[in-house]
Design a protein around this motif. Structure first.
Motif, PDB file in Angstrom:
ATOM      1  N   LEU A  76      21.994  -6.750  18.324  1.00  0.00           N
ATOM      2  CA  LEU A  76      21.989  -5.305  18.529  1.00  0.00           C
ATOM      3  C   LEU A  76      23.372  -4.705  18.311  1.00  0.00           C
ATOM      4  CD1 LEU A  76      19.662  -4.790  21.623  1.00  0.00           C
ATOM      5  CD2 LEU A  76      19.283  -3.962  19.296  1.00  0.00           C
ATOM      6  N   ALA A  77      24.406  -5.441  18.665  1.00  0.00           N
ATOM      7  CA  ALA A  77      25.773  -4.955  18.472  1.00  0.00           C
ATOM      8  C   ALA A  77      26.263  -5.126  17.039  1.00  0.00           C
ATOM      9  CB  ALA A  77      26.718  -5.678  19.426  1.00  0.00           C
ATOM     10  N   GLY A  78      25.469  -5.774  16.177  1.00  0.00           N
ATOM     11  CA  GLY A  78      25.876  -5.973  14.792  1.00  0.00           C
ATOM     12  C   GLY A  78      26.866  -7.100  14.604  1.00  0.00           C
ATOM     13  N   ILE A  79      26.877  -8.074  15.508  1.00  0.00           N
ATOM     14  CA  ILE A  79      27.799  -9.208  15.422  1.00  0.00           C
ATOM     15  C   ILE A  79      27.013 -10.422  14.935  1.00  0.00           C
ATOM     16  CG2 ILE A  79      29.311 -10.756  16.714  1.00  0.00           C
ATOM     17  CD1 ILE A  79      29.934  -8.471  18.578  1.00  0.00           C
ATOM     18  N   ARG A  80      27.385 -10.927  13.790  1.00  0.00           N
ATOM     19  CA  ARG A  80      26.695 -12.076  13.204  1.00  0.00           C
ATOM     20  C   ARG A  80      27.401 -13.352  13.647  1.00  0.00           C
ATOM     21  NH1 ARG A  80      25.633  -9.928   6.984  1.00  0.00           N
ATOM     22  NH2 ARG A  80      24.449  -8.043   7.570  1.00  0.00           N
ATOM     23  N   ARG A 138      23.169   2.255  17.216  1.00  0.00           N
ATOM     24  CA  ARG A 138      21.963   3.052  17.426  1.00  0.00           C
ATOM     25  C   ARG A 138      22.170   4.494  16.989  1.00  0.00           C
ATOM     26  NH1 ARG A 138      20.775   0.406  23.393  1.00  0.00           N
ATOM     27  NH2 ARG A 138      19.395  -1.281  22.674  1.00  0.00           N
ATOM     28  N   ALA A 139      23.368   5.022  17.196  1.00  0.00           N
ATOM     29  CA  ALA A 139      23.643   6.385  16.743  1.00  0.00           C
ATOM     30  C   ALA A 139      23.599   6.475  15.218  1.00  0.00           C
ATOM     31  CB  ALA A 139      25.002   6.840  17.272  1.00  0.00           C
ATOM     32  N   ARG A 140      24.137   5.475  14.525  1.00  0.00           N
ATOM     33  CA  ARG A 140      24.068   5.473  13.058  1.00  0.00           C
ATOM     34  C   ARG A 140      22.613   5.377  12.578  1.00  0.00           C
ATOM     35  NH1 ARG A 140      28.410   1.796  13.423  1.00  0.00           N
ATOM     36  NH2 ARG A 140      27.011   0.091  12.819  1.00  0.00           N
ATOM     37  N   ARG A 192       2.589 -10.407  12.021  1.00  0.00           N
ATOM     38  CA  ARG A 192       2.598  -9.354  13.030  1.00  0.00           C
ATOM     39  C   ARG A 192       2.153  -8.035  12.427  1.00  0.00           C
ATOM     40  NH1 ARG A 192       7.597  -7.638  17.105  1.00  0.00           N
ATOM     41  NH2 ARG A 192       6.267  -6.571  18.632  1.00  0.00           N
ATOM     42  N   ASP A 193       1.482  -7.233  13.227  1.00  0.00           N
ATOM     43  CA  ASP A 193       1.014  -5.935  12.749  1.00  0.00           C
ATOM     44  C   ASP A 193       2.198  -5.016  12.467  1.00  0.00           C
ATOM     45  OD1 ASP A 193      -1.283  -3.955  12.390  1.00  0.00           O
ATOM     46  OD2 ASP A 193      -0.037  -2.938  13.893  1.00  0.00           O
ATOM     47  N   LEU A 194       2.087  -4.245  11.385  1.00  0.00           N
ATOM     48  CA  LEU A 194       3.187  -3.368  10.982  1.00  0.00           C
ATOM     49  C   LEU A 194       3.469  -2.305  12.040  1.00  0.00           C
ATOM     50  CD1 LEU A 194       5.240  -2.416   8.887  1.00  0.00           C
ATOM     51  CD2 LEU A 194       3.426  -1.095   7.787  1.00  0.00           C
ATOM     52  N   GLY A 195       2.419  -1.731  12.627  1.00  0.00           N
ATOM     53  CA  GLY A 195       2.621  -0.711  13.653  1.00  0.00           C
ATOM     54  C   GLY A 195       3.348  -1.251  14.866  1.00  0.00           C
ATOM     55  N   GLU A 196       3.000  -2.478  15.288  1.00  0.00           N
ATOM     56  CA  GLU A 196       3.687  -3.087  16.418  1.00  0.00           C
ATOM     57  C   GLU A 196       5.148  -3.383  16.092  1.00  0.00           C
ATOM     58  OE1 GLU A 196       1.575  -6.531  17.530  1.00  0.00           O
ATOM     59  OE2 GLU A 196      -0.229  -5.462  18.210  1.00  0.00           O
ATOM     60  N   ALA A 197       5.418  -3.827  14.858  1.00  0.00           N
ATOM     61  CA  ALA A 197       6.799  -4.108  14.467  1.00  0.00           C
ATOM     62  C   ALA A 197       7.639  -2.837  14.450  1.00  0.00           C
ATOM     63  CB  ALA A 197       6.822  -4.784  13.101  1.00  0.00           C
ATOM     64  N   LEU A 198       7.057  -1.736  13.943  1.00  0.00           N
ATOM     65  CA  LEU A 198       7.788  -0.470  13.921  1.00  0.00           C
ATOM     66  C   LEU A 198       8.026   0.049  15.338  1.00  0.00           C
ATOM     67  CD1 LEU A 198       6.014   1.317  10.940  1.00  0.00           C
ATOM     68  CD2 LEU A 198       8.288   0.293  10.950  1.00  0.00           C
ATOM     69  N   ALA A 199       7.019  -0.079  16.207  1.00  0.00           N
ATOM     70  CA  ALA A 199       7.197   0.356  17.600  1.00  0.00           C
ATOM     71  C   ALA A 199       8.255  -0.487  18.308  1.00  0.00           C
ATOM     72  CB  ALA A 199       5.855   0.268  18.342  1.00  0.00           C
ATOM     73  N   ASP A 200       8.304  -1.779  18.012  1.00  0.00           N
ATOM     74  CA  ASP A 200       9.330  -2.634  18.609  1.00  0.00           C
ATOM     75  C   ASP A 200      10.722  -2.235  18.128  1.00  0.00           C
ATOM     76  OD1 ASP A 200      10.104  -5.184  20.072  1.00  0.00           O
ATOM     77  OD2 ASP A 200      10.871  -5.616  18.068  1.00  0.00           O
ATOM     78  N   GLU A 203      11.806   0.791  20.012  1.00  0.00           N
ATOM     79  CA  GLU A 203      12.234   0.449  21.370  1.00  0.00           C
ATOM     80  C   GLU A 203      13.597  -0.223  21.364  1.00  0.00           C
ATOM     81  OE1 GLU A 203      10.601  -2.124  25.232  1.00  0.00           O
ATOM     82  OE2 GLU A 203       9.430  -1.984  23.367  1.00  0.00           O
ATOM     83  N   ARG A 204      13.851  -1.099  20.380  1.00  0.00           N
ATOM     84  CA  ARG A 204      15.151  -1.769  20.302  1.00  0.00           C
ATOM     85  C   ARG A 204      16.270  -0.768  20.071  1.00  0.00           C
ATOM     86  NH1 ARG A 204      16.556  -6.578  18.378  1.00  0.00           N
ATOM     87  NH2 ARG A 204      17.496  -5.595  16.531  1.00  0.00           N
ATOM     88  N   MET A 205      16.036   0.201  19.194  1.00  0.00           N
ATOM     89  CA  MET A 205      17.060   1.179  18.868  1.00  0.00           C
ATOM     90  C   MET A 205      17.057   2.388  19.799  1.00  0.00           C
ATOM     91  SD  MET A 205      18.275  -0.589  16.531  1.00  0.00           S
ATOM     92  CE  MET A 205      19.606   0.482  16.020  1.00  0.00           C
ATOM     93  N   ARG A 206      16.098   2.416  20.737  1.00  0.00           N
ATOM     94  CA  ARG A 206      15.994   3.518  21.703  1.00  0.00           C
ATOM     95  C   ARG A 206      15.978   4.873  21.000  1.00  0.00           C
ATOM     96  NH1 ARG A 206      20.138   1.468  26.523  1.00  0.00           N
ATOM     97  NH2 ARG A 206      19.051  -0.509  26.963  1.00  0.00           N
ATOM     98  N   SER A 207      15.111   4.974  20.027  1.00  0.00           N
ATOM     99  CA  SER A 207      15.029   6.181  19.211  1.00  0.00           C
ATOM    100  C   SER A 207      13.662   6.823  19.426  1.00  0.00           C
ATOM    101  CB  SER A 207      15.239   5.837  17.728  1.00  0.00           C
ATOM    102  OG  SER A 207      15.038   6.965  16.911  1.00  0.00           O
ATOM    103  N   ASP A 208      13.646   7.967  20.107  1.00  0.00           N
ATOM    104  CA  ASP A 208      12.388   8.692  20.282  1.00  0.00           C
ATOM    105  C   ASP A 208      11.874   9.230  18.947  1.00  0.00           C
ATOM    106  OD1 ASP A 208      12.494   8.216  23.006  1.00  0.00           O
ATOM    107  OD2 ASP A 208      13.568  10.088  23.425  1.00  0.00           O
ATOM    108  N   ASP A 209      12.798   9.637  18.084  1.00  0.00           N
ATOM    109  CA  ASP A 209      12.387  10.167  16.782  1.00  0.00           C
ATOM    110  C   ASP A 209      11.650   9.103  15.962  1.00  0.00           C
ATOM    111  OD1 ASP A 209      13.580  12.526  17.488  1.00  0.00           O
ATOM    112  OD2 ASP A 209      15.458  12.093  16.448  1.00  0.00           O
ATOM    113  N   PHE A 210      12.199   7.902  15.929  1.00  0.00           N
ATOM    114  CA  PHE A 210      11.536   6.848  15.169  1.00  0.00           C
ATOM    115  C   PHE A 210      10.241   6.408  15.851  1.00  0.00           C
ATOM    116  CE2 PHE A 210      11.041   2.434  13.625  1.00  0.00           C
ATOM    117  CZ  PHE A 210      10.966   2.712  12.267  1.00  0.00           C
ATOM    118  N   SER A 211      10.176   6.531  17.171  1.00  0.00           N
ATOM    119  CA  SER A 211       8.931   6.228  17.873  1.00  0.00           C
ATOM    120  C   SER A 211       7.836   7.190  17.440  1.00  0.00           C
ATOM    121  CB  SER A 211       9.147   6.306  19.385  1.00  0.00           C
ATOM    122  OG  SER A 211       7.950   6.061  20.080  1.00  0.00           O
TER     123      SER A 211
END
Length: 316
Positions: A76-80, A138-140, A192-200, A203-211
């Motif tokens: 999530l922090a972008g650290i590989r 997440r802001a980006r 995995r279902d595409l809708g479930e992957a997009l919803a996940d 939730e990971r990015m905490r984006s109401d717009d993308f939800s």
């Protein structure tokens, strides 16, 4: 006498160069790449030691499912980086901060106290750093969302399927959108279902717009309709919301800066006094009343920090 000593040193250096560079030069070394078999990997002693340390940490922390610096949080922090390798970095930061604390209070009672406190605070500082990187990532993602939906809508208008459009975003979008959509594509490829992957992802990015966008895609898949037009309208709405969000952020910048200065000012003053006049604060650790004053000051600082952060935080 000084001239004689300098002359003797120069003569010795000249003899050293004559013997070891002219008369008996060192043998030519063959490059490592030419001494190993084709396809083999050369592993140095430092790499071996690092791998042993990483394996030891993995064995020690392997029984814990949720760790302070787990793989999901680093992603999530972008650290590989692997969690075990990142823990080595945390230990190194703790050692450096502990040494800095000892140097600040060198020669006084504060040396041991500051060394222990600085070393113990390193996980908290690293955790705060990860939180900052995660929030920025997440802001980006939120700023890129309107362009992302426009790209998906364009691919749908071009005749591509929904999964192909998502895959195109994963290949051509900017980070972190490309990484999150690549994650969605990989999940759908393993069943995995595409809708479930997009919803996940929302939730990971905490984006109401993308939800909302994920819900629109799921509803369209169930009922049918022109998905490209729906996504285009959603993108226009998200773009307007982002404009309002940026305006609110600009108007509240002065208050957030004032809160930051007021929070950091006491900390900087105490640190400066510890460096310049450590004996000035010695009475605080020499009596129970001084320790009580320190505890009260820390509590008041925490309450003030929480209060000012809540005042300048504008939710939209």
């Amino acid at each position: 006498m000084t001239v004689f000593a300098v002359g003797a040193v120069c003569v010795l250096l000249a003899l050293f160069a004559l013997v070891f560079l002219v008369i008996a030069p060192p043998p030519k070394r063959v490059a490592v790449e030419r001494r190993i078999a084709p396809g083999a990997e050369h592993v140095s002693a430092l790499q071996k030691a690092t791998r042993r340390a990483v394996e030891t940490i993995e064995q020690a922390a392997g029984q814990r499912d949720r760790r302070m610096f787990g793989s999901e949080r680093l992603e999530l922090a972008g650290i590989r980086s692997e969690p075990s390798a990142f823990l080595i970095i945390v230990f190194a930061v703790a050692a450096v901060l502990g040494l800095i604390g000892v140097l600040i209070g060198f020669g006084t009672f504060w040396a041991v106290v500051l060394g222990v406190l600085f070393a113990a605070a390193s996980p908290l500082l690293v955790s705060a750093y990860l939180n900052i990187r995660t929030d920025r990532r997440r802001a980006r993602f939120a700023d890129q969302l309107d362009d992302t939906l426009q790209l998906v809508a364009g691919n749908l208008r071009a005749g591509h399927g929904l999964l192909q459009a998502v895959d195109s975003v994963a290949q051509h979008a900017d980070s972190p959108t490309t990484e999150e959509f690549a994650r969605v594509v990989n999940q759908t490829r393993i069943g995995r279902d595409l809708g479930e992957a997009l919803a996940d992802t929302a939730e990971r990015m905490r984006s109401d717009d993308f939800s909302w966008a994920a819900q629109a895609i799921q509803i369209n898949r169930e009922t049918g309709g022109n998905l490209s037009e729906t996504l285009q309208r959603t993108a226009a709405t998200i773009r307007e919301r982002n404009q309002i969000r940026r305006q609110v952020k600009a108007l509240s910048a002065e208050g957030r800066l004032s809160a930051t200065v007021l929070i950091l000012l006491p900390i900087v003053v105490v640190a400066a006094v510890l460096i310049l006049r450590p004996d000035y604060l010695a009475p605080f650790v020499e009596s129970p009343l001084g320790w009580f004053a320190i505890i009260i000051a820390i509590v008041l600082m925490a309450v003030g920090t929480f209060w000012m952060s809540a005042v300048v935080r504008v939710k939209f």
